[in-house]
Motif scaffolding. Structure first.
Motif, PDB file in Angstrom:
ATOM      1  N   THR A 106       0.823  -1.206   0.000  1.00  0.00           N
ATOM      2  CA  THR A 106       0.000   0.000   0.000  1.00  0.00           C
ATOM      3  C   THR A 106       0.858   1.257   0.000  1.00  0.00           C
ATOM      4  OG1 THR A 106      -1.774  -1.161   1.145  1.00  0.00           O
ATOM      5  CG2 THR A 106      -1.830   1.238   1.229  1.00  0.00           C
ATOM      6  N   ALA A 107       2.028   1.195   0.632  1.00  0.00           N
ATOM      7  CA  ALA A 107       2.940   2.342   0.631  1.00  0.00           C
ATOM      8  C   ALA A 107       3.361   2.701  -0.791  1.00  0.00           C
ATOM      9  CB  ALA A 107       4.163   2.032   1.481  1.00  0.00           C
ATOM     10  N   ASP A 108       3.473   1.695  -1.665  1.00  0.00           N
ATOM     11  CA  ASP A 108       3.706   1.900  -3.096  1.00  0.00           C
ATOM     12  C   ASP A 108       4.958   2.740  -3.383  1.00  0.00           C
ATOM     13  OD1 ASP A 108       3.158   1.592  -5.788  1.00  0.00           O
ATOM     14  OD2 ASP A 108       1.846   3.348  -5.892  1.00  0.00           O
ATOM     15  N   LEU A 109       6.073   2.327  -2.785  1.00  0.00           N
ATOM     16  CA  LEU A 109       7.333   3.051  -2.997  1.00  0.00           C
ATOM     17  C   LEU A 109       8.379   2.150  -3.648  1.00  0.00           C
ATOM     18  CD1 LEU A 109       7.660   5.132   0.296  1.00  0.00           C
ATOM     19  CD2 LEU A 109       6.980   5.933  -1.964  1.00  0.00           C
ATOM     20  N   GLY A 110       7.939   1.269  -4.493  1.00  0.00           N
ATOM     21  CA  GLY A 110       8.855   0.346  -5.151  1.00  0.00           C
ATOM     22  C   GLY A 110       8.585  -1.074  -4.711  1.00  0.00           C
ATOM     23  N   VAL A 111       9.033  -2.026  -5.512  1.00  0.00           N
ATOM     24  CA  VAL A 111       8.814  -3.432  -5.204  1.00  0.00           C
ATOM     25  C   VAL A 111      10.150  -4.106  -4.929  1.00  0.00           C
ATOM     26  CG1 VAL A 111       6.765  -3.501  -6.660  1.00  0.00           C
ATOM     27  CG2 VAL A 111       8.961  -4.185  -7.627  1.00  0.00           C
ATOM     28  N   SER A 112      10.091  -5.290  -4.344  1.00  0.00           N
ATOM     29  CA  SER A 112      11.324  -6.044  -4.110  1.00  0.00           C
ATOM     30  C   SER A 112      11.922  -6.463  -5.451  1.00  0.00           C
ATOM     31  CB  SER A 112      11.031  -7.286  -3.263  1.00  0.00           C
ATOM     32  OG  SER A 112      10.311  -8.246  -4.017  1.00  0.00           O
ATOM     33  N   THR A 113      13.209  -6.767  -5.445  1.00  0.00           N
ATOM     34  CA  THR A 113      13.876  -7.134  -6.698  1.00  0.00           C
ATOM     35  C   THR A 113      13.278  -8.415  -7.280  1.00  0.00           C
ATOM     36  OG1 THR A 113      15.591  -8.303  -5.432  1.00  0.00           O
ATOM     37  CG2 THR A 113      16.044  -6.023  -6.057  1.00  0.00           C
ATOM     38  N   TYR A 114      12.851  -9.343  -6.422  1.00  0.00           N
ATOM     39  CA  TYR A 114      12.253 -10.582  -6.932  1.00  0.00           C
ATOM     40  C   TYR A 114      10.886 -10.311  -7.540  1.00  0.00           C
ATOM     41  CZ  TYR A 114      10.045 -15.149  -7.179  1.00  0.00           C
ATOM     42  OH  TYR A 114       9.371 -16.264  -7.633  1.00  0.00           O
ATOM     43  N   ASP A 115      10.070  -9.499  -6.884  1.00  0.00           N
ATOM     44  CA  ASP A 115       8.749  -9.160  -7.433  1.00  0.00           C
ATOM     45  C   ASP A 115       8.878  -8.488  -8.793  1.00  0.00           C
ATOM     46  OD1 ASP A 115       7.369 -10.156  -5.242  1.00  0.00           O
ATOM     47  OD2 ASP A 115       7.379  -8.249  -4.170  1.00  0.00           O
ATOM     48  N   ALA A 116       9.956  -7.729  -8.974  1.00  0.00           N
ATOM     49  CA  ALA A 116      10.145  -6.998 -10.229  1.00  0.00           C
ATOM     50  C   ALA A 116      10.381  -7.933 -11.410  1.00  0.00           C
ATOM     51  CB  ALA A 116      11.319  -6.030 -10.100  1.00  0.00           C
ATOM     52  N   VAL A 117      10.923  -9.115 -11.167  1.00  0.00           N
ATOM     53  CA  VAL A 117      11.230 -10.037 -12.260  1.00  0.00           C
ATOM     54  C   VAL A 117       9.983 -10.368 -13.071  1.00  0.00           C
ATOM     55  CG1 VAL A 117      12.015 -12.363 -12.850  1.00  0.00           C
ATOM     56  CG2 VAL A 117      13.250 -11.038 -11.126  1.00  0.00           C
ATOM     57  N   ALA A 118       8.926 -10.825 -12.390  1.00  0.00           N
ATOM     58  CA  ALA A 118       7.686 -11.179 -13.094  1.00  0.00           C
ATOM     59  C   ALA A 118       7.041  -9.946 -13.717  1.00  0.00           C
ATOM     60  CB  ALA A 118       6.719 -11.853 -12.131  1.00  0.00           C
ATOM     61  N   LEU A 119       7.106  -8.798 -13.025  1.00  0.00           N
ATOM     62  CA  LEU A 119       6.514  -7.563 -13.557  1.00  0.00           C
ATOM     63  C   LEU A 119       7.210  -7.131 -14.845  1.00  0.00           C
ATOM     64  CD1 LEU A 119       6.064  -5.610 -10.206  1.00  0.00           C
ATOM     65  CD2 LEU A 119       4.221  -6.465 -11.672  1.00  0.00           C
ATOM     66  N   ILE A 120       8.527  -7.252 -14.889  1.00  0.00           N
ATOM     67  CA  ILE A 120       9.271  -6.875 -16.093  1.00  0.00           C
ATOM     68  C   ILE A 120       8.975  -7.828 -17.249  1.00  0.00           C
ATOM     69  CG2 ILE A 120      11.609  -6.780 -17.078  1.00  0.00           C
ATOM     70  CD1 ILE A 120      12.538  -5.636 -14.362  1.00  0.00           C
ATOM     71  N   LYS A 161      -0.209 -13.572 -13.442  1.00  0.00           N
ATOM     72  CA  LYS A 161      -0.451 -14.687 -12.520  1.00  0.00           C
ATOM     73  C   LYS A 161       0.241 -15.969 -12.982  1.00  0.00           C
ATOM     74  CE  LYS A 161      -4.999 -15.829 -14.490  1.00  0.00           C
ATOM     75  NZ  LYS A 161      -6.449 -16.011 -14.160  1.00  0.00           N
ATOM     76  N   PHE A 162       0.325 -16.162 -14.306  1.00  0.00           N
ATOM     77  CA  PHE A 162       0.980 -17.362 -14.817  1.00  0.00           C
ATOM     78  C   PHE A 162       2.503 -17.237 -14.753  1.00  0.00           C
ATOM     79  CE2 PHE A 162      -3.110 -17.405 -17.316  1.00  0.00           C
ATOM     80  CZ  PHE A 162      -3.683 -18.424 -16.571  1.00  0.00           C
ATOM     81  N   VAL A 163       3.007 -16.055 -15.100  1.00  0.00           N
ATOM     82  CA  VAL A 163       4.458 -15.832 -15.044  1.00  0.00           C
ATOM     83  C   VAL A 163       4.943 -15.943 -13.606  1.00  0.00           C
ATOM     84  CG1 VAL A 163       6.291 -14.121 -15.374  1.00  0.00           C
ATOM     85  CG2 VAL A 163       4.520 -14.406 -17.116  1.00  0.00           C
ATOM     86  N   ARG A 164       4.157 -15.405 -12.664  1.00  0.00           N
ATOM     87  CA  ARG A 164       4.558 -15.463 -11.251  1.00  0.00           C
ATOM     88  C   ARG A 164       4.576 -16.911 -10.748  1.00  0.00           C
ATOM     89  NH1 ARG A 164       5.753 -11.828  -7.066  1.00  0.00           N
ATOM     90  NH2 ARG A 164       6.388 -13.149  -5.335  1.00  0.00           N
ATOM     91  N   ILE A 165       3.599 -17.697 -11.184  1.00  0.00           N
ATOM     92  CA  ILE A 165       3.592 -19.115 -10.792  1.00  0.00           C
ATOM     93  C   ILE A 165       4.847 -19.815 -11.324  1.00  0.00           C
ATOM     94  CG2 ILE A 165       2.461 -21.343 -11.183  1.00  0.00           C
ATOM     95  CD1 ILE A 165      -0.218 -19.864 -11.040  1.00  0.00           C
ATOM     96  N   ILE A 166       5.223 -19.485 -12.572  1.00  0.00           N
ATOM     97  CA  ILE A 166       6.415 -20.105 -13.177  1.00  0.00           C
ATOM     98  C   ILE A 166       7.678 -19.705 -12.416  1.00  0.00           C
ATOM     99  CG2 ILE A 166       7.908 -20.128 -15.222  1.00  0.00           C
ATOM    100  CD1 ILE A 166       5.308 -19.861 -16.896  1.00  0.00           C
ATOM    101  N   THR A 167       7.833 -18.392 -12.119  1.00  0.00           N
ATOM    102  CA  THR A 167       9.032 -17.955 -11.397  1.00  0.00           C
ATOM    103  C   THR A 167       9.069 -18.548  -9.986  1.00  0.00           C
ATOM    104  OG1 THR A 167       7.931 -15.893 -10.684  1.00  0.00           O
ATOM    105  CG2 THR A 167       9.254 -15.816 -12.706  1.00  0.00           C
ATOM    106  N   ASP A 168       7.906 -18.660  -9.354  1.00  0.00           N
ATOM    107  CA  ASP A 168       7.843 -19.267  -8.018  1.00  0.00           C
ATOM    108  C   ASP A 168       8.245 -20.741  -8.069  1.00  0.00           C
ATOM    109  OD1 ASP A 168       7.077 -16.921  -6.822  1.00  0.00           O
ATOM    110  OD2 ASP A 168       4.962 -17.456  -6.577  1.00  0.00           O
ATOM    111  N   CYS A 169       7.736 -21.438  -9.077  1.00  0.00           N
ATOM    112  CA  CYS A 169       8.073 -22.868  -9.218  1.00  0.00           C
ATOM    113  C   CYS A 169       9.564 -23.060  -9.466  1.00  0.00           C
ATOM    114  CB  CYS A 169       7.264 -23.495 -10.355  1.00  0.00           C
ATOM    115  SG  CYS A 169       5.509 -23.740  -9.971  1.00  0.00           S
ATOM    116  N   ILE A 170      10.152 -22.182 -10.290  1.00  0.00           N
ATOM    117  CA  ILE A 170      11.588 -22.255 -10.558  1.00  0.00           C
ATOM    118  C   ILE A 170      12.372 -22.064  -9.259  1.00  0.00           C
ATOM    119  CG2 ILE A 170      13.532 -21.055 -11.652  1.00  0.00           C
ATOM    120  CD1 ILE A 170      11.648 -20.492 -14.024  1.00  0.00           C
TER     121      ILE A 170
END
Length: 223
Positions: free
Chosen positions: A133-147, A158-167
């Protein structure tokens, strides 16, 4: 007056980000003490931690600096104050909180582990709500799926995040075993806690967003 109000709101957002990261870090320490599985990224970190003989806090910074390089190369849009708060604090606070919990919860029984897991899930959702909610940037891992989704235009989040999580989970388990960990101990880093955090945290985070995080920000914005 407008500038003062905006500065006050920014201070509140920074404090929310800081509190969110600290709370999440403490919860990860409790997850590790419960030994019933951690979130997907921490599964990877657990595997690396088992293989590389340095303190967890330092290892966390190194891994996230590598991921930060990925952000800097491909999309800096998600970079913010909270990114660096997460990068430099979460690993060390996790390390310290895990050591503390292990000192007070010695040789826990399965019911105690289950209780620790439940508390950890609630706590990490509260921390995540404040951080998001503070919305001041995301963690480096969260950024991977977003990019991958928003910058490279590859797939749905949602699918890309599942794939990165599984990896992360698979890599963490492989590294854990390769470093000498017993196969029977894999559920301590990739177990029921991992499944819950990967698939069922969303509703709880949204609940705490509505009940805690957003009201805190709105109260400040009205003043």
């Amino acid at each position: 007056m407008g500038k003062i109000k905006m500065d006050q709101i920014m201070v509140r957002r920074i404090l929310m980000s800081l509190a969110g990261v600290v709370i999440c870090a403490v919860s990860v320490g409790l997850f590790k003490t419960a030994a019933l599985g951690v979130d997907p990224f921490q599964s990877l970190m657990a595997g690396l931690d088992n293989m590389i003989p340095i303190k967890f806090g330092t290892l966390y910074v190194i891994v996230n600096v590598i991921l930060l390089s990925f952000m800097l190369i491909f999309d800096r849009h998600y970079l913010g104050i909270a990114t660096f708060i997460n990068l430099f604090l979460l690993g060390y606070i996790t390390q310290w909180s895990h050591e503390f919990f292990n000192s007070v919860i010695v040789d826990p029984s399965l019911p105690v582990k289950a209780a620790c897991l439940l508390v950890a899930i609630v706590v990490i959702c509260i921390g995540s709500a404040l951080y998001m909610t503070a919305d001041l940037g995301v963690s480096t891992y969260d950024a991977v799926a977003l990019i991958i989704v928003n910058t490279w235009k590859k797939g749905k989040f949602k699918f890309v995040r599942i794939i990165t999580d599984c990896i992360c989970v698979i890599a963490g388990c492989v590294l854990f075993v390769a470093a000498g960990g017993a196969v029977k101990d894999i559920p301590t880093i990739a177990g029921v806690g991992t499944i819950i955090t990967a698939f069922f945290m969303g509703p709880l985070i949204e609940f705490f967003n509505e009940k805690i995080a957003r009201p805190i920000l709105k109260v400040k914005e009205k003043n």
